[in-house]
Design an enzyme around this catalytic site. Structure first.
Site, PDB file in Angstrom:
ATOM      1  N   PRO A 231       6.586   0.104   5.076  1.00  0.00           N
ATOM      2  CA  PRO A 231       7.052  -1.189   5.262  1.00  0.00           C
ATOM      3  C   PRO A 231       7.544  -1.662   3.812  1.00  0.00           C
ATOM      4  CG  PRO A 231       4.483  -1.017   4.813  1.00  0.00           C
ATOM      5  CD  PRO A 231       5.157   0.250   4.983  1.00  0.00           C
ATOM      6  N   ASP A 405       6.781  -0.523  -1.510  1.00  0.00           N
ATOM      7  CA  ASP A 405       5.881  -0.277  -0.450  1.00  0.00           C
ATOM      8  C   ASP A 405       4.995  -1.398  -0.337  1.00  0.00           C
ATOM      9  OD1 ASP A 405       4.032   0.594   1.502  1.00  0.00           O
ATOM     10  OD2 ASP A 405       4.104   2.583   0.951  1.00  0.00           O
ATOM     11  N   HIS A 406       5.121  -2.271   0.767  1.00  0.00           N
ATOM     12  CA  HIS A 406       4.269  -3.441   0.873  1.00  0.00           C
ATOM     13  C   HIS A 406       2.789  -3.183   1.011  1.00  0.00           C
ATOM     14  CE1 HIS A 406       4.019  -7.599   0.924  1.00  0.00           C
ATOM     15  NE2 HIS A 406       5.201  -7.784   1.352  1.00  0.00           N
ATOM     16  N   ARG A 407       2.568  -1.883   1.335  1.00  0.00           N
ATOM     17  CA  ARG A 407       1.126  -1.705   1.524  1.00  0.00           C
ATOM     18  C   ARG A 407       0.314  -1.571   0.264  1.00  0.00           C
ATOM     19  NH1 ARG A 407       2.088   3.665   4.844  1.00  0.00           N
ATOM     20  NH2 ARG A 407       3.376   4.071   3.067  1.00  0.00           N
TER      21      ARG A 407
END
Lengths: 431, 83
Positions: A231, A405-407
Protein backbone atom coordinates in the site's frame (compact mmCIF):
# COMPACT_ATOMS: atom_id res chain seq x y z
CA UNK A 1 30.22 -28.81 3.89
CA UNK A 2 27.51 -26.75 2.26
CA UNK A 3 25.76 -26.63 -1.04
CA UNK A 4 26.20 -23.52 -3.07
CA UNK A 5 22.74 -22.79 -4.43
CA UNK A 6 21.69 -20.59 -7.31
CA UNK A 7 20.96 -17.45 -5.30
CA UNK A 8 17.97 -15.19 -5.64
CA UNK A 9 19.51 -11.91 -6.72
CA UNK A 10 16.51 -9.68 -6.27
CA UNK A 11 12.76 -9.89 -5.94
CA UNK A 12 12.29 -10.25 -9.66
CA UNK A 13 14.60 -13.23 -10.11
CA UNK A 14 13.18 -16.74 -10.38
CA UNK A 15 15.81 -18.40 -12.55
CA UNK A 16 19.32 -18.02 -13.85
CA UNK A 17 21.86 -19.48 -16.23
CA UNK A 18 25.33 -20.52 -15.17
CA UNK A 19 27.68 -18.64 -17.47
CA UNK A 20 30.97 -19.73 -15.99
CA UNK A 21 32.79 -20.98 -12.94
CA UNK A 22 35.39 -18.49 -11.84
CA UNK A 23 36.79 -20.95 -9.30
CA UNK A 24 37.82 -24.53 -9.98
CA UNK A 25 37.32 -27.62 -7.81
CA UNK A 26 40.01 -27.73 -5.16
CA UNK A 27 40.48 -23.96 -5.05
CA UNK A 28 40.08 -22.08 -1.81
CA UNK A 29 37.41 -19.41 -1.67
CA UNK A 30 37.37 -16.42 0.61
CA UNK A 31 34.05 -14.99 1.72
CA UNK A 32 33.08 -12.27 -0.74
CA UNK A 33 35.20 -13.65 -3.59
CA UNK A 34 33.55 -14.15 -6.94
CA UNK A 35 32.89 -17.83 -7.45
CA UNK A 36 30.72 -17.90 -10.58
CA UNK A 37 28.99 -15.74 -13.15
CA UNK A 38 25.22 -16.08 -13.40
CA UNK A 39 23.01 -14.65 -16.09
CA UNK A 40 19.68 -13.39 -14.82
CA UNK A 41 16.85 -11.96 -16.85
CA UNK A 42 18.32 -8.53 -16.23
CA UNK A 43 22.09 -8.83 -16.24
CA UNK A 44 25.15 -10.98 -15.89
CA UNK A 45 26.11 -11.03 -12.23
CA UNK A 46 29.36 -12.04 -10.58
CA UNK A 47 28.22 -14.17 -7.65
CA UNK A 48 30.24 -13.91 -4.46
CA UNK A 49 30.75 -16.70 -1.95
CA UNK A 50 28.70 -16.33 1.21
CA UNK A 51 31.33 -18.09 3.28
CA UNK A 52 34.96 -19.12 3.09
CA UNK A 53 35.89 -22.67 2.22
CA UNK A 54 37.08 -24.89 -0.57
CA UNK A 55 35.20 -25.53 -3.78
CA UNK A 56 34.97 -29.28 -3.51
CA UNK A 57 32.81 -30.15 -6.44
CA UNK A 58 30.78 -28.46 -9.11
CA UNK A 59 27.37 -30.00 -9.67
CA UNK A 60 26.37 -28.07 -12.76
CA UNK A 61 28.34 -27.00 -15.77
CA UNK A 62 27.84 -23.75 -17.65
CA UNK A 63 25.14 -24.01 -20.27
CA UNK A 64 22.14 -22.49 -21.91
CA UNK A 65 19.53 -24.00 -19.64
CA UNK A 66 17.60 -21.82 -17.24
CA UNK A 67 17.85 -23.15 -13.70
CA UNK A 68 15.36 -22.33 -10.96
CA UNK A 69 16.57 -20.30 -8.02
CA UNK A 70 17.75 -22.70 -5.33
CA UNK A 71 19.34 -25.23 -7.67
CA UNK A 72 22.48 -26.70 -6.02
CA UNK A 73 25.42 -25.62 -8.15
CA UNK A 74 28.39 -26.80 -6.14
CA UNK A 75 29.59 -28.22 -2.86
CA UNK A 76 31.74 -26.01 -0.68
CA UNK A 77 33.82 -27.58 2.06
CA UNK A 78 34.69 -25.95 5.35
CA UNK A 79 37.57 -23.50 5.38
CA UNK A 80 40.82 -25.35 5.79
CA UNK A 81 39.41 -28.67 4.63
CA UNK A 82 41.16 -30.33 1.77
CA UNK A 83 39.12 -31.02 -1.32
CA UNK A 84 38.55 -34.77 -1.58
CA UNK A 85 40.03 -36.51 -4.58
CA UNK A 86 37.29 -37.63 -6.93
CA UNK A 87 36.60 -41.33 -6.54
CA UNK A 88 36.58 -43.61 -9.54
CA UNK A 89 32.85 -44.07 -9.50
CA UNK A 90 32.00 -40.45 -8.83
CA UNK A 91 29.52 -38.91 -11.18
CA UNK A 92 30.67 -35.94 -13.21
CA UNK A 93 28.98 -32.58 -12.94
CA UNK A 94 25.50 -32.61 -14.33
CA UNK A 95 24.64 -30.79 -17.44
CA UNK A 96 22.12 -28.07 -16.72
CA UNK A 97 19.13 -29.96 -18.12
CA UNK A 98 19.53 -32.52 -15.35
CA UNK A 99 20.25 -30.01 -12.69
CA UNK A 100 16.81 -29.22 -11.40
CA UNK A 101 16.46 -30.97 -8.07
CA UNK A 102 13.33 -32.95 -7.37
CA UNK A 103 12.76 -30.82 -4.32
CA UNK A 104 14.85 -27.73 -4.53
CA UNK A 105 15.92 -26.35 -1.20
CA UNK A 106 14.58 -22.94 -0.30
CA UNK A 107 16.44 -20.36 -2.29
CA UNK A 108 18.83 -18.16 -0.44
CA UNK A 109 16.76 -15.01 -0.18
CA UNK A 110 18.23 -11.63 -0.82
CA UNK A 111 20.05 -11.06 2.43
CA UNK A 112 18.56 -8.53 4.77
CA UNK A 113 21.98 -7.62 5.97
CA UNK A 114 25.03 -7.85 3.78
CA UNK A 115 26.06 -11.49 3.60
CA UNK A 116 29.41 -10.45 2.30
CA UNK A 117 31.52 -7.42 3.03
CA UNK A 118 30.94 -4.55 0.64
CA UNK A 119 33.12 -5.10 -2.38
CA UNK A 120 36.33 -3.21 -2.50
CA UNK A 121 35.64 -0.52 -5.07
CA UNK A 122 37.47 -0.87 -8.29
CA UNK A 123 38.93 2.23 -9.86
CA UNK A 124 36.73 3.67 -12.59
CA UNK A 125 37.13 1.65 -15.72
CA UNK A 126 39.39 3.08 -18.30
CA UNK A 127 37.65 4.13 -21.46
CA UNK A 128 38.01 1.30 -23.93
CA UNK A 129 39.21 2.08 -27.41
CA UNK A 130 36.83 1.79 -30.31
CA UNK A 131 36.10 -1.74 -31.36
CA UNK A 132 38.59 -2.32 -34.07
CA UNK A 133 38.74 -5.94 -35.14
CA UNK A 134 40.64 -7.87 -32.52
CA UNK A 135 44.21 -8.64 -33.38
CA UNK A 136 45.21 -12.25 -32.92
CA UNK A 137 47.38 -12.49 -29.85
CA UNK A 138 50.04 -14.93 -28.82
CA UNK A 139 48.42 -17.86 -27.04
CA UNK A 140 48.06 -17.37 -23.34
CA UNK A 141 49.94 -19.82 -21.16
CA UNK A 142 47.98 -22.91 -20.18
CA UNK A 143 46.08 -22.41 -16.97
CA UNK A 144 46.25 -18.64 -17.18
CA UNK A 145 42.85 -17.05 -16.66
CA UNK A 146 42.29 -14.65 -19.50
CA UNK A 147 40.72 -11.31 -18.70
CA UNK A 148 37.42 -11.35 -20.54
CA UNK A 149 33.94 -10.08 -19.86
CA UNK A 150 31.38 -12.76 -18.99
CA UNK A 151 29.35 -12.02 -22.08
CA UNK A 152 32.48 -12.29 -24.24
CA UNK A 153 33.24 -15.70 -22.71
CA UNK A 154 29.75 -16.86 -23.33
CA UNK A 155 29.72 -15.65 -26.93
CA UNK A 156 33.12 -17.20 -27.55
CA UNK A 157 31.81 -20.52 -26.33
CA UNK A 158 28.77 -20.23 -28.59
CA UNK A 159 30.86 -19.38 -31.63
CA UNK A 160 33.70 -21.75 -30.89
CA UNK A 161 36.24 -18.93 -30.60
CA UNK A 162 39.32 -19.67 -28.52
CA UNK A 163 39.81 -16.70 -26.18
CA UNK A 164 43.52 -17.46 -25.98
CA UNK A 165 43.87 -16.40 -29.62
CA UNK A 166 42.45 -12.92 -29.05
CA UNK A 167 43.96 -9.66 -27.96
CA UNK A 168 41.37 -7.75 -25.94
CA UNK A 169 40.51 -4.16 -26.71
CA UNK A 170 38.68 -3.55 -23.43
CA UNK A 171 40.03 -1.84 -20.33
CA UNK A 172 43.42 -3.28 -19.38
CA UNK A 173 43.33 -5.55 -22.39
CA UNK A 174 40.11 -7.27 -21.31
CA UNK A 175 38.48 -9.25 -24.09
CA UNK A 176 35.06 -7.81 -24.82
CA UNK A 177 32.12 -8.99 -26.88
CA UNK A 178 33.14 -7.02 -29.95
CA UNK A 179 36.53 -8.75 -29.98
CA UNK A 180 34.90 -12.15 -30.12
CA UNK A 181 32.31 -11.19 -32.69
CA UNK A 182 34.81 -9.48 -34.98
CA UNK A 183 36.95 -12.62 -35.12
CA UNK A 184 33.90 -14.82 -35.51
CA UNK A 185 32.72 -12.60 -38.34
CA UNK A 186 36.08 -12.93 -40.07
CA UNK A 187 35.94 -16.70 -39.70
CA UNK A 188 32.52 -16.82 -41.31
CA UNK A 189 33.75 -14.68 -44.18
CA UNK A 190 36.65 -17.09 -44.76
CA UNK A 191 34.50 -20.24 -44.85
CA UNK A 192 34.99 -22.00 -48.19
CA UNK A 193 32.09 -21.89 -50.59
CA UNK A 194 29.91 -24.96 -50.50
CA UNK A 195 30.70 -25.86 -46.90
CA UNK A 196 27.50 -25.69 -44.92
CA UNK A 197 27.40 -23.17 -42.15
CA UNK A 198 26.74 -24.49 -38.66
CA UNK A 199 23.26 -24.07 -37.29
CA UNK A 200 22.75 -20.35 -37.21
CA UNK A 201 22.81 -18.95 -33.71
CA UNK A 202 20.61 -15.99 -32.93
CA UNK A 203 21.88 -12.79 -34.45
CA UNK A 204 23.13 -10.09 -32.14
CA UNK A 205 19.95 -8.14 -32.80
CA UNK A 206 17.77 -11.14 -32.01
CA UNK A 207 19.70 -11.82 -28.83
CA UNK A 208 19.37 -8.21 -27.77
CA UNK A 209 15.64 -8.34 -28.47
CA UNK A 210 15.28 -11.55 -26.48
CA UNK A 211 17.25 -10.06 -23.59
CA UNK A 212 15.09 -6.93 -23.60
CA UNK A 213 11.96 -9.05 -23.53
CA UNK A 214 13.26 -11.07 -20.59
CA UNK A 215 14.20 -7.92 -18.72
CA UNK A 216 10.74 -6.44 -19.26
CA UNK A 217 9.19 -9.64 -17.93
CA UNK A 218 11.35 -9.46 -14.82
CA UNK A 219 10.54 -5.81 -14.23
CA UNK A 220 6.86 -6.47 -14.87
CA UNK A 221 6.79 -9.25 -12.28
CA UNK A 222 8.45 -7.13 -9.59
CA UNK A 223 6.40 -4.03 -10.26
CA UNK A 224 3.11 -5.92 -10.43
CA UNK A 225 3.96 -7.59 -7.14
CA UNK A 226 4.76 -4.21 -5.64
CA UNK A 227 1.47 -2.64 -6.68
CA UNK A 228 -0.44 -5.75 -5.65
CA UNK A 229 1.11 -6.13 -2.20
CA UNK A 230 2.40 -2.76 -1.06
CA UNK A 231 0.00 0.00 0.00
CA UNK A 232 1.98 2.94 -1.31
CA UNK A 233 1.63 6.50 -0.13
CA UNK A 234 3.24 9.37 -1.97
CA UNK A 235 4.66 12.68 -0.83
CA UNK A 236 6.51 15.43 -2.65
CA UNK A 237 8.33 18.61 -1.79
CA UNK A 238 10.28 21.27 -3.64
CA UNK A 239 13.80 21.81 -2.40
CA UNK A 240 15.88 24.93 -2.94
CA UNK A 241 19.16 23.64 -4.35
CA UNK A 242 20.74 27.02 -5.08
CA UNK A 243 23.27 26.80 -2.30
CA UNK A 244 24.16 23.19 -3.04
CA UNK A 245 24.61 23.89 -6.76
CA UNK A 246 26.79 26.93 -6.07
CA UNK A 247 28.92 24.93 -3.64
CA UNK A 248 29.30 22.16 -6.19
CA UNK A 249 30.25 24.60 -8.98
CA UNK A 250 32.91 26.04 -6.74
CA UNK A 251 34.15 22.55 -5.78
CA UNK A 252 34.33 21.42 -9.40
CA UNK A 253 35.97 24.62 -10.62
CA UNK A 254 39.04 23.80 -8.54
CA UNK A 255 39.40 20.27 -9.84
CA UNK A 256 40.23 18.48 -13.07
CA UNK A 257 37.43 16.71 -14.86
CA UNK A 258 38.54 13.36 -13.40
CA UNK A 259 37.79 14.55 -9.87
CA UNK A 260 34.56 16.42 -10.39
CA UNK A 261 31.25 15.41 -8.91
CA UNK A 262 27.71 15.34 -10.22
CA UNK A 263 24.95 16.99 -8.23
CA UNK A 264 23.27 13.61 -7.99
CA UNK A 265 25.91 12.61 -5.47
CA UNK A 266 24.74 15.37 -3.12
CA UNK A 267 21.18 14.10 -3.43
CA UNK A 268 22.23 10.52 -2.72
CA UNK A 269 24.24 11.50 0.32
CA UNK A 270 21.43 13.64 1.69
CA UNK A 271 18.98 10.75 1.29
CA UNK A 272 21.36 8.31 2.97
CA UNK A 273 21.97 10.66 5.88
CA UNK A 274 18.26 11.38 6.29
CA UNK A 275 17.52 7.67 6.40
CA UNK A 276 19.65 7.41 9.51
CA UNK A 277 17.14 9.74 11.12
CA UNK A 278 14.09 7.91 9.75
CA UNK A 279 15.05 4.23 9.73
CA UNK A 280 11.50 3.04 9.21
CA UNK A 281 11.97 3.85 5.53
CA UNK A 282 15.14 1.78 5.26
CA UNK A 283 14.70 -1.97 5.18
CA UNK A 284 12.30 -4.66 4.07
CA UNK A 285 8.79 -5.92 4.60
CA UNK A 286 9.16 -9.62 5.21
CA UNK A 287 7.28 -12.23 7.20
CA UNK A 288 4.45 -9.84 7.82
CA UNK A 289 6.45 -7.06 9.41
CA UNK A 290 8.98 -4.36 8.72
CA UNK A 291 12.55 -5.43 9.28
CA UNK A 292 14.72 -2.36 9.46
CA UNK A 293 18.23 -2.49 8.09
CA UNK A 294 21.27 -1.60 10.16
CA UNK A 295 23.10 -0.16 7.17
CA UNK A 296 22.07 2.22 4.45
CA UNK A 297 22.68 0.60 1.09
CA UNK A 298 21.19 2.86 -1.56
CA UNK A 299 19.80 1.10 -4.61
CA UNK A 300 20.53 3.44 -7.47
CA UNK A 301 18.18 3.12 -10.43
CA UNK A 302 20.39 2.97 -13.53
CA UNK A 303 18.88 2.93 -16.98
CA UNK A 304 20.62 0.57 -19.36
CA UNK A 305 21.49 1.37 -22.91
CA UNK A 306 19.02 -0.45 -25.09
CA UNK A 307 16.28 -0.35 -22.46
CA UNK A 308 15.48 -1.60 -19.00
CA UNK A 309 17.01 -0.74 -15.69
CA UNK A 310 18.79 -2.17 -12.68
CA UNK A 311 19.10 -0.77 -9.17
CA UNK A 312 22.32 -2.07 -7.64
CA UNK A 313 23.43 -1.08 -4.16
CA UNK A 314 25.86 1.62 -3.17
CA UNK A 315 26.96 0.11 0.11
CA UNK A 316 27.07 2.22 3.28
CA UNK A 317 26.33 5.39 1.36
CA UNK A 318 25.65 7.28 4.57
CA UNK A 319 29.22 6.73 5.75
CA UNK A 320 31.05 7.72 2.61
CA UNK A 321 32.59 11.12 1.97
CA UNK A 322 31.27 12.79 -1.16
CA UNK A 323 34.33 12.18 -3.37
CA UNK A 324 34.34 8.49 -2.48
CA UNK A 325 30.61 8.26 -3.05
CA UNK A 326 31.11 9.83 -6.48
CA UNK A 327 33.89 7.41 -7.32
CA UNK A 328 31.79 4.42 -6.33
CA UNK A 329 28.76 5.71 -8.20
CA UNK A 330 30.84 6.21 -11.34
CA UNK A 331 32.18 2.69 -11.01
CA UNK A 332 28.74 1.22 -10.32
CA UNK A 333 27.11 2.90 -13.32
CA UNK A 334 29.96 1.89 -15.61
CA UNK A 335 29.78 -1.74 -14.49
CA UNK A 336 25.99 -1.84 -14.57
CA UNK A 337 26.06 -0.77 -18.18
CA UNK A 338 28.82 -3.27 -18.94
CA UNK A 339 26.77 -6.05 -17.29
CA UNK A 340 29.42 -6.61 -14.65
CA UNK A 341 27.66 -6.29 -11.31
CA UNK A 342 28.26 -8.37 -8.21
CA UNK A 343 25.68 -10.42 -6.39
CA UNK A 344 25.94 -8.35 -3.20
CA UNK A 345 25.18 -5.25 -5.24
CA UNK A 346 22.08 -6.92 -6.64
CA UNK A 347 20.73 -8.08 -3.29
CA UNK A 348 21.75 -5.62 -0.60
CA UNK A 349 19.89 -2.42 -1.48
CA UNK A 350 17.76 -1.32 1.48
CA UNK A 351 15.99 1.52 -0.35
CA UNK A 352 15.97 2.80 -3.93
CA UNK A 353 16.69 6.26 -5.30
CA UNK A 354 15.72 7.23 -8.81
CA UNK A 355 16.19 10.42 -10.78
CA UNK A 356 14.54 11.18 -14.07
CA UNK A 357 15.39 14.85 -14.07
CA UNK A 358 17.75 14.51 -16.97
CA UNK A 359 14.87 13.28 -19.07
CA UNK A 360 12.99 16.47 -18.41
CA UNK A 361 10.39 15.48 -15.86
CA UNK A 362 9.95 17.61 -12.78
CA UNK A 363 8.82 14.85 -10.43
CA UNK A 364 8.82 11.08 -10.30
CA UNK A 365 6.45 9.07 -8.12
CA UNK A 366 8.03 5.66 -8.28
CA UNK A 367 6.98 2.11 -7.54
CA UNK A 368 8.70 0.55 -4.54
CA UNK A 369 11.04 -2.33 -5.33
CA UNK A 370 9.78 -5.18 -3.14
CA UNK A 371 10.42 -6.06 -0.42
CA UNK A 372 11.93 -2.62 0.25
CA UNK A 373 9.98 -0.05 2.22
CA UNK A 374 10.51 3.10 0.20
CA UNK A 375 11.68 4.74 -2.97
CA UNK A 376 12.93 8.31 -3.23
CA UNK A 377 12.64 10.18 -6.51
CA UNK A 378 14.13 13.37 -7.89
CA UNK A 379 13.08 15.40 -10.88
CA UNK A 380 14.80 18.02 -12.97
CA UNK A 381 16.68 20.91 -11.42
CA UNK A 382 14.91 24.01 -12.70
CA UNK A 383 15.18 27.73 -12.07
CA UNK A 384 12.00 29.11 -10.53
CA UNK A 385 10.86 32.34 -8.92
CA UNK A 386 11.13 31.67 -5.19
CA UNK A 387 10.08 33.71 -2.21
CA UNK A 388 12.70 33.91 0.52
CA UNK A 389 12.76 36.47 3.31
CA UNK A 390 9.84 38.26 1.71
CA UNK A 391 11.53 38.72 -1.65
CA UNK A 392 11.11 36.97 -4.94
CA UNK A 393 14.33 35.71 -6.44
CA UNK A 394 15.30 33.09 -9.03
CA UNK A 395 16.35 29.87 -7.33
CA UNK A 396 17.42 26.46 -8.57
CA UNK A 397 14.95 23.94 -7.22
CA UNK A 398 14.26 20.22 -7.45
CA UNK A 399 11.19 18.21 -6.58
CA UNK A 400 11.92 15.35 -4.21
CA UNK A 401 9.32 12.64 -3.79
CA UNK A 402 8.82 9.71 -1.50
CA UNK A 403 6.91 6.54 -2.26
CA UNK A 404 6.63 4.58 0.95
CA UNK A 405 5.01 1.44 2.30
CA UNK A 406 2.13 2.51 4.54
CA UNK A 407 2.41 -0.72 6.52
CA UNK A 408 5.83 0.39 7.75
CA UNK A 409 5.53 4.15 8.07
CA UNK A 410 3.02 6.97 8.05
CA UNK A 411 2.86 10.15 6.04
CA UNK A 412 3.92 12.21 9.02
CA UNK A 413 7.28 10.44 9.28
CA UNK A 414 7.64 10.45 5.53
CA UNK A 415 7.15 14.20 5.49
CA UNK A 416 9.76 14.64 8.19
CA UNK A 417 12.15 12.52 6.16
CA UNK A 418 11.76 14.74 3.07
CA UNK A 419 12.21 17.76 5.30
CA UNK A 420 15.47 16.25 6.57
CA UNK A 421 16.68 15.75 3.00
CA UNK A 422 15.92 19.43 2.35
CA UNK A 423 17.72 20.54 5.52
CA UNK A 424 20.81 18.47 4.74
CA UNK A 425 21.04 19.87 1.23
CA UNK A 426 21.18 23.41 2.59
CA UNK A 427 24.60 22.63 4.05
CA UNK A 428 26.33 20.71 1.28
CA UNK A 429 29.76 21.24 2.76
CA UNK A 430 28.70 19.11 5.75
CA UNK A 431 27.41 16.20 3.73
CA UNK B 1 46.82 17.35 -35.35
CA UNK B 2 44.27 17.61 -38.12
CA UNK B 3 40.56 17.98 -37.54
CA UNK B 4 40.06 14.53 -39.01
CA UNK B 5 42.48 13.03 -36.50
CA UNK B 6 40.73 14.87 -33.70
CA UNK B 7 37.37 13.64 -34.92
CA UNK B 8 38.60 10.04 -34.89
CA UNK B 9 39.71 10.35 -31.28
CA UNK B 10 36.52 12.12 -30.26
CA UNK B 11 34.45 9.34 -31.79
CA UNK B 12 36.55 6.77 -29.95
CA UNK B 13 35.83 8.52 -26.65
CA UNK B 14 32.14 8.65 -27.55
CA UNK B 15 32.07 4.97 -28.44
CA UNK B 16 33.40 4.18 -24.99
CA UNK B 17 30.20 5.52 -23.42
CA UNK B 18 27.84 4.70 -26.28
CA UNK B 19 29.08 1.37 -27.68
CA UNK B 20 26.24 1.17 -30.19
CA UNK B 21 27.48 4.33 -31.91
CA UNK B 22 27.94 3.97 -35.65
CA UNK B 23 30.32 6.82 -36.43
CA UNK B 24 29.25 7.17 -40.05
CA UNK B 25 25.65 7.82 -39.10
CA UNK B 26 26.29 10.61 -36.61
CA UNK B 27 25.37 13.97 -38.08
CA UNK B 28 28.09 16.54 -37.29
CA UNK B 29 25.52 19.02 -36.00
CA UNK B 30 23.32 16.58 -34.08
CA UNK B 31 22.88 17.11 -30.35
CA UNK B 32 24.85 14.24 -28.83
CA UNK B 33 22.81 13.95 -25.64
CA UNK B 34 19.62 13.49 -27.60
CA UNK B 35 21.10 11.48 -30.43
CA UNK B 36 22.97 8.99 -28.24
CA UNK B 37 20.76 9.12 -25.14
CA UNK B 38 23.68 10.22 -23.01
CA UNK B 39 23.10 11.07 -19.37
CA UNK B 40 25.27 13.13 -17.05
CA UNK B 41 27.41 10.17 -16.00
CA UNK B 42 28.03 9.20 -19.63
CA UNK B 43 28.82 12.83 -20.39
CA UNK B 44 31.30 13.04 -17.53
CA UNK B 45 32.97 9.79 -18.59
CA UNK B 46 33.16 11.09 -22.15
CA UNK B 47 34.81 14.29 -20.97
CA UNK B 48 37.28 12.29 -18.90
CA UNK B 49 38.04 10.30 -22.07
CA UNK B 50 38.54 13.49 -24.07
CA UNK B 51 40.74 14.94 -21.39
CA UNK B 52 42.96 11.87 -21.40
CA UNK B 53 43.01 11.49 -25.18
CA UNK B 54 44.12 15.07 -25.82
CA UNK B 55 45.87 15.92 -22.57
CA UNK B 56 43.63 18.90 -21.92
CA UNK B 57 41.41 19.86 -19.04
CA UNK B 58 37.89 20.98 -19.83
CA UNK B 59 36.45 23.54 -17.41
CA UNK B 60 32.90 22.87 -16.30
CA UNK B 61 31.91 26.25 -17.70
CA UNK B 62 32.73 24.96 -21.18
CA UNK B 63 30.46 21.90 -21.02
CA UNK B 64 27.61 23.70 -22.73
CA UNK B 65 29.81 24.39 -25.75
CA UNK B 66 30.29 20.68 -26.34
CA UNK B 67 26.89 19.63 -27.58
CA UNK B 68 27.68 18.44 -31.11
CA UNK B 69 30.48 16.54 -32.82
CA UNK B 70 31.45 19.59 -34.87
CA UNK B 71 31.53 21.79 -31.78
CA UNK B 72 33.69 19.33 -29.89
CA UNK B 73 36.17 18.96 -32.74
CA UNK B 74 36.41 22.75 -33.03
CA UNK B 75 36.81 23.15 -29.27
CA UNK B 76 39.52 20.52 -29.02
CA UNK B 77 41.35 21.90 -32.07
CA UNK B 78 41.46 25.32 -30.45
CA UNK B 79 42.67 23.90 -27.12
CA UNK B 80 45.27 21.61 -28.63
CA UNK B 81 46.50 24.42 -30.85
CA UNK B 82 47.01 26.71 -27.88
CA UNK B 83 49.33 24.33 -26.02
Amino acid sequence: MAEFLLPKLGADMSRGRLVEWVKKPGERIARGEVIAVIETDKANVEVEAFESGTLEKVLVEPGDEWLPVGTPLAVIGAAGAEAPAPSAGEKPARKPEAAVPAAAKPAPEAPRVPAVPPPKPKPPSKAPPPHAPAVPAPRAAEGTRLPASPVARRRAAELGVDLATLRGTGPDGRIVLADVESVAGAAVAKRPAGRPAPAAPLTAAEKAQEKRARMREAIAAAMARSKREIPHYYLGTTIDLTRAMAWLASYNAERPVTERMLYGVLLLKAVAAALREYPELNGFWTEGRAQLADSVHLGVAISLRGGGLVAPALHDADKLALPELMRRLQDLVTRARASSLRSSEMTDATVTVTSLGERGVEAVYGVIYPPQLALVGFGKVVTRPWVADGEVAPREVVTATLSADHRASDGHRGALFLDAVDRLLQEPEKL
Amino acid sequence: MTNEEIKTKVLAALAAVAPELEPGTLAPGANLRDELDIDSMDALNFLVGLSKAFGIDIPEADYRKLSTLDAIVGYVAARVGKR
